[in-house]
Write an enzyme that holds these catalytic residues in place. Structure first.
Site, short mmCIF file in Angstrom:
data_model
loop_
_atom_site.label_atom_id
_atom_site.label_comp_id
_atom_site.label_asym_id
_atom_site.label_seq_id
_atom_site.Cartn_x
_atom_site.Cartn_y
_atom_site.Cartn_z
N CYS A 100 0.84 -1.20 0.00
CA CYS A 100 0.00 0.00 0.00
C CYS A 100 0.87 1.26 0.00
CB CYS A 100 -0.91 -0.05 1.24
SG CYS A 100 -1.85 1.46 1.52
N CYS A 159 0.12 3.82 2.68
CA CYS A 159 0.62 3.36 3.98
C CYS A 159 2.10 3.67 4.12
CB CYS A 159 0.39 1.86 4.16
SG CYS A 159 -1.34 1.37 4.12
#
Length: 148
Positions: free
Chosen positions: A65, A68
């Site tokens: 991600c 993230c």
């Protein structure tokens, strides 16, 4: 510093594309922040937090991600600033059943716990939004949380 890129939806199809050498959230492991890789570690950390009356911020994240990964420095800064809070990062691909039990639909999802109970939730968000929720969580008296 804002870190409000769009959240990554949790597609099970991407699990097979994870680069095992890229640990993403592993760079967050440290003093009051922990990378959870087993259910035993979860039990240990929650037990420790409850015993010490410590609030917990659980970050459901993934190594694939990008938002993230972009948020990692800000998350680390908040953990260093708010040392009375235990920061736990859960890799959604490493603990799939655990993640499913929390009904995670997108990464990056944060849960705020006090005395083992959820008091708030944030999906994606900026560093400022996350810090505001942290401050709210630590300012709430334990008695008020237990009554809810």
């Amino acid at each position: 510093m804002l870190f409000k890129p769009p959240s990554c939806f949790f597609p099970s199809l991407l699990r097979g594309n994870e680069d095992e050498g890229n640990t993403g959230s592993a760079q967050l492991a440290g003093r009051n922040f922990h990378l959870m890789r087993t259910m035993e570690k979860w039990e240990e950390l929650i037990s420790e937090a409850n015993k010490n009356g410590q609030s917990v911020l659980v970050n459901f994240s993934a190594s694939w991600c990008n938002p993230c990964r972009q948020a990692a420095p800000a998350y680390r800064d908040l953990a260093e600033k708010h040392t009375i809070v235990m920061f736990i990062t859960v890799d959604v691909d490493k603990l799939v059943e655990f993640t499913s039990s929390w009904d995670i639909k997108a990464t990056q999802t944060f849960f705020f716990l006090k005395k083992g109970r959820q008091v708030d939730k944030l999906v994606a968000g900026s560093k400022q939004e996350l810090e505001k929720k942290i401050l709210s969580m630590v300012a709430t008296p334990a008695a008020a949380t237990a009554a809810s």
